[in-house]
Design a protein around this motif. Structure first.
Motif, PDB file in Angstrom:
ATOM      1  N   GLY A  94      15.345   3.662   4.786  1.00  0.00           N
ATOM      2  CA  GLY A  94      14.733   4.956   5.084  1.00  0.00           C
ATOM      3  C   GLY A  94      14.461   5.769   3.837  1.00  0.00           C
ATOM      4  N   ALA A  95      15.394   5.713   2.883  1.00  0.00           N
ATOM      5  CA  ALA A  95      15.207   6.458   1.637  1.00  0.00           C
ATOM      6  C   ALA A  95      14.055   5.903   0.823  1.00  0.00           C
ATOM      7  CB  ALA A  95      16.497   6.439   0.813  1.00  0.00           C
ATOM      8  N   LEU A  96      13.971   4.570   0.692  1.00  0.00           N
ATOM      9  CA  LEU A  96      12.926   3.968  -0.143  1.00  0.00           C
ATOM     10  C   LEU A  96      11.555   4.051   0.513  1.00  0.00           C
ATOM     11  CD1 LEU A  96      14.845   0.862  -1.544  1.00  0.00           C
ATOM     12  CD2 LEU A  96      14.387   3.041  -2.678  1.00  0.00           C
ATOM     13  N   VAL A  97      11.495   3.797   1.821  1.00  0.00           N
ATOM     14  CA  VAL A  97      10.206   3.958   2.519  1.00  0.00           C
ATOM     15  C   VAL A  97       9.816   5.431   2.515  1.00  0.00           C
ATOM     16  CG1 VAL A  97       9.005   3.720   4.729  1.00  0.00           C
ATOM     17  CG2 VAL A  97      10.539   1.907   3.944  1.00  0.00           C
TER      18      VAL A  97
ATOM     19  N   SER B 206       3.922   5.341   7.510  1.00  0.00           N
ATOM     20  CA  SER B 206       4.431   4.188   6.751  1.00  0.00           C
ATOM     21  C   SER B 206       3.515   2.982   6.914  1.00  0.00           C
ATOM     22  CB  SER B 206       5.855   3.843   7.182  1.00  0.00           C
ATOM     23  OG  SER B 206       5.922   3.544   8.559  1.00  0.00           O
ATOM     24  N   LYS B 207       2.981   2.781   8.095  1.00  0.00           N
ATOM     25  CA  LYS B 207       2.083   1.651   8.313  1.00  0.00           C
ATOM     26  C   LYS B 207       0.798   1.821   7.516  1.00  0.00           C
ATOM     27  CE  LYS B 207      -0.320  -0.959  11.928  1.00  0.00           C
ATOM     28  NZ  LYS B 207      -0.619  -1.062  13.382  1.00  0.00           N
ATOM     29  N   THR B 208       0.245   3.035   7.516  1.00  0.00           N
ATOM     30  CA  THR B 208      -0.989   3.295   6.769  1.00  0.00           C
ATOM     31  C   THR B 208      -0.773   3.094   5.272  1.00  0.00           C
ATOM     32  OG1 THR B 208      -1.802   4.858   8.422  1.00  0.00           O
ATOM     33  CG2 THR B 208      -2.717   5.048   6.212  1.00  0.00           C
ATOM     34  N   VAL B 209       0.333   3.622   4.747  1.00  0.00           N
ATOM     35  CA  VAL B 209       0.599   3.511   3.314  1.00  0.00           C
ATOM     36  C   VAL B 209       0.841   2.055   2.922  1.00  0.00           C
ATOM     37  CG1 VAL B 209       2.210   4.140   1.476  1.00  0.00           C
ATOM     38  CG2 VAL B 209       1.440   5.875   3.110  1.00  0.00           C
ATOM     39  N   ALA B 210       1.594   1.332   3.719  1.00  0.00           N
ATOM     40  CA  ALA B 210       1.865  -0.078   3.418  1.00  0.00           C
ATOM     41  C   ALA B 210       0.578  -0.890   3.375  1.00  0.00           C
ATOM     42  CB  ALA B 210       2.831  -0.660   4.442  1.00  0.00           C
ATOM     43  N   GLU B 211      -0.294  -0.685   4.355  1.00  0.00           N
ATOM     44  CA  GLU B 211      -1.543  -1.439   4.408  1.00  0.00           C
ATOM     45  C   GLU B 211      -2.492  -1.021   3.285  1.00  0.00           C
ATOM     46  OE1 GLU B 211      -3.051  -0.823   8.334  1.00  0.00           O
ATOM     47  OE2 GLU B 211      -1.631  -2.222   9.260  1.00  0.00           O
TER      48      GLU B 211
ATOM     49  N   ASP C  61       4.778  -4.326   0.781  1.00  0.00           N
ATOM     50  CA  ASP C  61       5.812  -4.388   1.801  1.00  0.00           C
ATOM     51  C   ASP C  61       6.816  -3.286   1.466  1.00  0.00           C
ATOM     52  OD1 ASP C  61       7.950  -4.877   3.452  1.00  0.00           O
ATOM     53  OD2 ASP C  61       7.908  -7.059   3.194  1.00  0.00           O
ATOM     54  N   LEU C  62       6.722  -2.159   2.154  1.00  0.00           N
ATOM     55  CA  LEU C  62       7.579  -1.025   1.844  1.00  0.00           C
ATOM     56  C   LEU C  62       9.029  -1.258   2.263  1.00  0.00           C
ATOM     57  CD1 LEU C  62       5.351   2.035   2.853  1.00  0.00           C
ATOM     58  CD2 LEU C  62       5.565   0.919   0.626  1.00  0.00           C
TER      59      LEU C  62
END
Length: 399
Positions: A27-30, A349-354, A359-360
């Motif tokens: 949670g902290a890193l993502v 998180s999904k938008t940023v990862a893509e 891989d967050l």
């Protein structure tokens, strides 16, 4: 004085709290990466400029400030900030996770010279803001390039290499992994981060790195609240950094929404900030060593954590709309809220990862394994010391 403990606790309404170590670390890193990506496109601007540009406050992922002209609008920084792209804050955070993965133990300034710098110089990776595979060295900014100049080419003592660099939040912005490896031990995180950051920063820039790592360690402590995180920081912070945190958090405790807090938080931190009112036109005294001053980013991130009651969405959006160095502010606030257990919105998180082609979640899995290994090493080292001290006639365990 700043209220502490329960006096500044706010009730978060962002969903269920997480509890397991792996969930808190992830949670902290993502949370840090998503905050970074949301803040990037409005970095360097004021709240009023941000509101005018986006016809209101930023509420999620937005595009580049200069639209399709992002490559040429700012020649010194020709980066695609926006559209969910992480910046150098996340690139450096993930690089430090890789160092922990290699060393599998506590780090020091020599680990920066032996592992981090070679990684930046020799391992091409996808750089979202460049939309290309490149060496991380080609994206990190001037204060981080200092690491390569001083350690790889200048052969400086790693413990002192940060002296002479501009004093900013460059080291603090990627210290969340230190706090996570030292989960629930703020004082240990503080000491380790100060050692690591000696290779990169001096003065209040180095101090901010230590205090931010301590804040993250405090946030993953069972039962932690925004108030207990701030209290841990105030116990450890020195000089202008402590005074800035105290001043900002005293003001933050009076606000329950970021909109009303934007101007008061800036006014509270201004006496300690050396950059001055115009972020893109720094004052002559900007970023020089001092015992009287502090980086702006950490106190404001802690202030937004209090204002939001630890709710991830509110803490990050408050940090983003604050402007100025808001990608780093949102990185720190996002890491702290995520470490406290407030869920990172999945749509973000999904938008940023893509968008960033990252891989967050993998860095969290890696660092959790390392944290457990380091803890086991620490237990063995502590027990060995206890036995030795007992044999010397001191108090302690003798079996």
């Amino acid at each position: 004085m700043t209220p502490k403990g329960e006096e500044i606790k706010r009730a978060a309404d962002g969903g269920p709290r997480l509890s397991r170590l792996d969930e808190r670390i992830t949670g902290a890193l993502v949370g840090a990466a998503v905050g970074d990506a949301l803040g990037g496109p409005v970095e360097g601007y004021s709240p009023d400029q941000i509101m005018e540009r986006h016809s209101g406050r930023v509420t999620g992922v937005v595009g580049p400030w200069n639209g399709a002209a992002w490559r040429t609008a700012r020649p010194l920084a020709p980066y695609h900030k926006g559209d969910g792209h992480v910046t150098d804050d996340t690139l450096m955070t993930h690089a430090l996770v890789r160092v922990y993965d290699q060393v599998r133990d506590h780090l020091d300034a020599y680990a920066v010279a032996d592992h981090l710098v070679p990684d930046l110089m020799t391992n091409p990776r996808w750089i979202p803001e460049l939309e290309a595979e490149a060496l991380p060295l080609h994206r990190i900014f001037l204060a981080e390039k200092w690491l390569v100049a001083r350690l790889a080419y200048g052969h400086a003592d790693p413990r002192e290499a940060g002296v002479g660099n501009i004093v900013n939040c460059g080291a603090a912005m990627y210290m969340a992994p230190v706090g996570l490896v030292n989960a629930a031990r703020p004082e240990a995180a503080y000491a380790e981060a100060l050692d690591i950051a000696g290779a990169h920063q001096s003065s209040y820039g180095r101090e901010a790195a230590g205090v931010f790592a301590a804040a993250v360690a405090a946030a993953v402590t069972p039962g932690a609240t925004p108030g207990s995180v701030v209290a841990a920081c105030l116990e450890l912070a020195k000089d202008g950094t402590r005074k800035a945190i105290d001043a900002v958090c005293e003001v933050a405790a009076r606000h329950g929404d970021f909109e009303s807090a934007l101007v008061p938080l800036r006014e509270a931190v201004a006496p300690y900030d050396t950059v001055g009112p115009d972020y893109r036109n720094p004052s002559l005294a900007a970023r020089r060593p001092s015992r009287l001053h502090a980086v702006e980013e950490l106190p404001v991130a802690l202030g937004m954590l209090l204002v939001s009651g630890g709710d991830y969405r509110a803490a990050v959006l408050g940090s983003v709309n604050y402007g100025r160095d808001c990608d780093s502010i949102a990185t720190m606030a996002g890491a702290l809220a995520g470490a406290l257990g407030s869920p990172v919105p999945e749509e973000w998180s999904k938008t940023v990862a893509e968008a960033s082609r990252l891989d967050l979640w993998e860095p969290g899995r890696v660092l959790t394994e390392v944290a457990r290994e380091v803890y086991e090493r620490d237990v063995r080292r502590r027990r060995s010391h206890e036995r030795a001290f007992a044999e010397l006639g001191g108090s302690g365990c003798s079996d």
